[in-house]
Design a protein around this motif. Structure first.
Motif, PDB file in Angstrom:
ATOM      1  N   THR A 102      -4.129   1.490  -2.130  1.00 35.57           N
ATOM      2  CA  THR A 102      -4.513   0.106  -1.021  1.00 35.57           C
ATOM      3  C   THR A 102      -4.120  -1.188  -1.442  1.00 35.57           C
ATOM      4  O   THR A 102      -4.068  -1.925  -0.329  1.00 35.57           O
ATOM      5  CB  THR A 102      -5.945   0.465  -0.009  1.00 35.57           C
ATOM      6  OG1 THR A 102      -6.730  -0.215  -1.096  1.00 35.57           O
ATOM      7  CG2 THR A 102      -5.648   1.303   0.698  1.00 35.57           C
ATOM      8  N   GLN A 106      -2.027   9.427  -6.998  1.00 40.32           N
ATOM      9  CA  GLN A 106      -2.960   8.961  -6.182  1.00 40.32           C
ATOM     10  C   GLN A 106      -2.402   7.640  -4.962  1.00 40.32           C
ATOM     11  O   GLN A 106      -1.941   6.728  -5.049  1.00 40.32           O
ATOM     12  CB  GLN A 106      -3.910   8.607  -6.949  1.00 40.32           C
ATOM     13  CG  GLN A 106      -4.558   9.740  -8.309  1.00 40.32           C
ATOM     14  CD  GLN A 106      -5.125  10.420  -7.686  1.00 40.32           C
ATOM     15  OE1 GLN A 106      -5.878  10.384  -6.579  1.00 40.32           O
ATOM     16  NE2 GLN A 106      -4.605  11.263  -7.849  1.00 40.32           N
ATOM     17  N   PRO A 107      -3.439   8.336  -3.866  1.00 42.18           N
ATOM     18  CA  PRO A 107      -3.608   6.980  -2.790  1.00 42.18           C
ATOM     19  C   PRO A 107      -4.076   5.415  -2.665  1.00 42.18           C
ATOM     20  O   PRO A 107      -4.832   5.876  -4.062  1.00 42.18           O
ATOM     21  CB  PRO A 107      -4.057   7.384  -1.438  1.00 42.18           C
ATOM     22  CG  PRO A 107      -4.234   8.703  -2.462  1.00 42.18           C
ATOM     23  CD  PRO A 107      -4.547   9.538  -3.742  1.00 42.18           C
ATOM     24  N   GLU A 164       0.662  -1.627   0.276  1.00 44.84           N
ATOM     25  CA  GLU A 164      -0.049   0.170  -0.269  1.00 44.84           C
ATOM     26  C   GLU A 164       0.870   1.366  -0.189  1.00 44.84           C
ATOM     27  O   GLU A 164       2.179   1.547   0.270  1.00 44.84           O
ATOM     28  CB  GLU A 164      -0.490  -0.163   1.262  1.00 44.84           C
ATOM     29  CG  GLU A 164      -1.654  -1.119   1.373  1.00 44.84           C
ATOM     30  CD  GLU A 164      -2.246  -1.420   2.653  1.00 44.84           C
ATOM     31  OE1 GLU A 164      -2.671  -0.094   3.240  1.00 44.84           O
ATOM     32  OE2 GLU A 164      -3.183  -2.032   3.531  1.00 44.84           O
ATOM     33  N   HIS A 188      -0.097   5.331   0.774  1.00 46.79           N
ATOM     34  CA  HIS A 188      -1.370   6.309   1.505  1.00 46.79           C
ATOM     35  C   HIS A 188      -1.272   7.431   2.707  1.00 46.79           C
ATOM     36  O   HIS A 188      -0.487   7.084   3.307  1.00 46.79           O
ATOM     37  CB  HIS A 188      -2.780   5.864   1.107  1.00 46.79           C
ATOM     38  CG  HIS A 188      -2.659   4.625   2.448  1.00 46.79           C
ATOM     39  ND1 HIS A 188      -3.165   4.851   3.975  1.00 46.79           N
ATOM     40  CD2 HIS A 188      -2.675   3.151   2.066  1.00 46.79           C
ATOM     41  CE1 HIS A 188      -2.981   3.718   4.114  1.00 46.79           C
ATOM     42  NE2 HIS A 188      -3.241   2.818   3.271  1.00 46.79           N
ATOM     43  N   ASP A 189      -2.056   8.621   2.338  1.00 48.75           N
ATOM     44  CA  ASP A 189      -1.770   9.174   4.255  1.00 48.75           C
ATOM     45  C   ASP A 189      -0.413   9.769   3.596  1.00 48.75           C
ATOM     46  O   ASP A 189       0.488   9.717   4.582  1.00 48.75           O
ATOM     47  CB  ASP A 189      -1.269   8.176   5.022  1.00 48.75           C
ATOM     48  CG  ASP A 189      -3.356   8.002   5.268  1.00 48.75           C
ATOM     49  OD1 ASP A 189      -4.276   8.473   4.622  1.00 48.75           O
ATOM     50  OD2 ASP A 189      -3.626   6.764   5.881  1.00 48.75           O
ATOM     51  N   PHE A 190       0.191  10.657   2.430  1.00 41.38           N
ATOM     52  CA  PHE A 190       1.632  10.438   2.180  1.00 41.38           C
ATOM     53  C   PHE A 190       0.977  12.280   2.145  1.00 41.38           C
ATOM     54  O   PHE A 190      -0.354  12.773   2.008  1.00 41.38           O
ATOM     55  CB  PHE A 190       2.484  10.424   1.190  1.00 41.38           C
ATOM     56  CG  PHE A 190       1.180   9.990  -0.073  1.00 41.38           C
ATOM     57  CD1 PHE A 190       0.846  11.070  -0.802  1.00 41.38           C
ATOM     58  CD2 PHE A 190       1.117   8.592  -0.227  1.00 41.38           C
ATOM     59  CE1 PHE A 190       0.253  11.713  -1.982  1.00 41.38           C
ATOM     60  CE2 PHE A 190      -0.197   8.297  -1.274  1.00 41.38           C
ATOM     61  CZ  PHE A 190      -0.384   9.840  -2.374  1.00 41.38           C
ATOM     62  N   LEU A 191       2.462  12.693   2.254  1.00 42.21           N
ATOM     63  CA  LEU A 191       2.311  14.676   2.411  1.00 42.21           C
ATOM     64  C   LEU A 191       1.651  15.081   0.974  1.00 42.21           C
ATOM     65  O   LEU A 191       2.953  14.257   0.792  1.00 42.21           O
ATOM     66  CB  LEU A 191       3.462  14.842   3.280  1.00 42.21           C
ATOM     67  CG  LEU A 191       3.889  16.441   3.366  1.00 42.21           C
ATOM     68  CD1 LEU A 191       2.624  16.761   3.962  1.00 42.21           C
ATOM     69  CD2 LEU A 191       5.269  17.206   3.380  1.00 42.21           C
ATOM     70  N   GLU A 192       1.129  16.185   0.909  1.00 40.54           N
ATOM     71  CA  GLU A 192       1.189  16.581   0.016  1.00 40.54           C
ATOM     72  C   GLU A 192       0.688  17.806  -0.886  1.00 40.54           C
ATOM     73  O   GLU A 192       0.742  18.867   0.589  1.00 40.54           O
ATOM     74  CB  GLU A 192      -0.610  15.730  -0.162  1.00 40.54           C
ATOM     75  CG  GLU A 192      -1.001  14.136  -1.106  1.00 40.54           C
ATOM     76  CD  GLU A 192      -2.486  14.305  -0.813  1.00 40.54           C
ATOM     77  OE1 GLU A 192      -2.734  15.236  -1.783  1.00 40.54           O
ATOM     78  OE2 GLU A 192      -3.175  13.709  -0.191  1.00 40.54           O
ATOM     79  N   LEU A 208       3.263  -1.227   4.125  1.00 40.27           N
ATOM     80  CA  LEU A 208       2.266   0.482   4.105  1.00 40.27           C
ATOM     81  C   LEU A 208       3.609   1.134   3.271  1.00 40.27           C
ATOM     82  O   LEU A 208       3.066   2.447   2.541  1.00 40.27           O
ATOM     83  CB  LEU A 208       2.445   0.894   5.084  1.00 40.27           C
ATOM     84  CG  LEU A 208       0.849   0.065   6.361  1.00 40.27           C
ATOM     85  CD1 LEU A 208       0.971   1.222   7.245  1.00 40.27           C
ATOM     86  CD2 LEU A 208      -0.170   0.080   5.388  1.00 40.27           C
ATOM     87  N   THR A 253       1.760  17.462  -6.216  1.00 39.59           N
ATOM     88  CA  THR A 253       1.161  15.822  -6.304  1.00 39.59           C
ATOM     89  C   THR A 253       0.041  15.894  -6.541  1.00 39.59           C
ATOM     90  O   THR A 253      -1.051  16.483  -6.789  1.00 39.59           O
ATOM     91  CB  THR A 253       0.551  16.205  -3.983  1.00 39.59           C
ATOM     92  OG1 THR A 253       1.794  16.278  -3.405  1.00 39.59           O
ATOM     93  CG2 THR A 253       1.074  14.593  -4.331  1.00 39.59           C
TER      94      THR A 253
END
Length: 302
Positions: A177, A174-175, A161, A163-167, A219, A171
């Motif tokens: 899973t 796309q996140p 996966e 996701h939930d990364f700094l943007e 992750l 940016t």
């Protein structure tokens, strides 16, 4: 303003040595690439061209080949230790030696359902490495051994996966899973002893690396690398630290909609450039000092 000579070393890089053992009808092969670098007070060679303390790089090459016969290559670690200790112990001007080795694996050809005694097929899964440094004379001599591998290409089609990364305003990623994760791994591990079964420890550590890559629900590639190093250190108390480097070989779902085809994560474009490069060191908090263990033959050019 004074000008002085800084850090220096000299040696012979990339000696390709192939050793065939012919003592029985079933031959054995060791195929290696050896680099040597000698360290000491070679100031006069640089400032005045005075070569009286310089052991020629050609001699280093000849020694690498001669030792393949005299000492053999039971393991690249042991062979490297023999070479390094020879240069330091037997030549007064030399107070340090670095030996870097790559090993290329071969597997026996199968003919009529049986392994052939003297024919092999190059086994290209990865390259085994060893870096040996010896410094000092007599009882004060110190030794550092680093085992490793490179070009271990692994891929898993799920279990990763990101996701939930700094943007920010740039940016567009796309996140996800569920993604393909692939890398060409470089791993190196520093031993705290030379009392090691070199031929047993290498496949065992490689298996930890592969198992971890396969089973961790990742992750981030960073998490996977950390878990690889952590598991190696938890398994072997004579390993002080592990360094890992992993280019992220990106796989993007290919757009087949122009052809009226649905692509449910089945067809990908594999992009090898540009790539994310993830690197990490995992170490014990009480690890002994690394000294010159990581000082490579071509360190300052990297």
């Amino acid at each position: 303003m004074g000008i002085i000579l800084g850090e220096n070393q000299y040696g012979k890089a990339e000696n390709r040595v192939v050793r065939i053992y012919r003592e029985t009808p079933r031959h054995e092969i060791k195929d290696i690439n050896v680099g040597s670098a000698l360290r000491g007070d070679f100031t006069a060679a640089h400032t005045d061209g005075d070569q009286r303390k310089v052991l020629p790089t050609d001699t280093q090459k000849q020694t690498a080949y001669a030792y393949a016969k005299e000492k053999g290559i039971a393991s690249i670690e042991q062979y490297g230790l023999e070479l390094a200790r020879h240069f330091v112990d037997d030549y007064e001007p030399v107070d340090g030696a670095r030996i870097e080795i790559e090993e290329y694996a071969w597997e026996r050809a199968v003919v009529d359902g049986k392994e052939h005694d003297h024919t092999w097929v190059r086994k290209g899964q990865e390259v085994r490495t060893a870096d040996i440094t010896v410094e000092g004379k007599g009882e004060g001599q110190k030794t550092w051994v680093i085992g490793g591998l490179k070009d271990l290409v692994v891929l898993k089609s799920t279990g990763s996966e990101f996701h939930d990364f700094l943007e920010d305003e740039y940016t567009i990623l796309q996140p996800t899973t569920d993604r393909v994760m692939s890398t060409s791994l470089v791993a190196k591990w520093r031993f705290t002893t030379t009392d090691v079964d070199w031929e047993a420890i290498y496949p065992a550590i490689k298996q930890i690396i592969v198992d971890t890559f396969a089973t961790v629900q990742s992750l981030a590639l960073q998490q996977t690398l950390y878990q690889m190093g952590k598991t190696i250190l938890e398994t072997y108390d004579f390993i002080a630290e592990v360094k890992l480097s992993a280019p992220n070989i990106h796989h993007f779902v290919y757009d087949l909609s122009p052809f009226g085809l649905e692509n449910n994560k089945e067809v990908f474009n594999a992009d090898d450039r540009p790539y994310g490069l993830i690197q990490a060191t995992v170490t014990r908090d009480d690890a002994p000092d690394a000294g010159p263990a990581w000082t490579q033959q071509m360190a300052w050019l990297g």
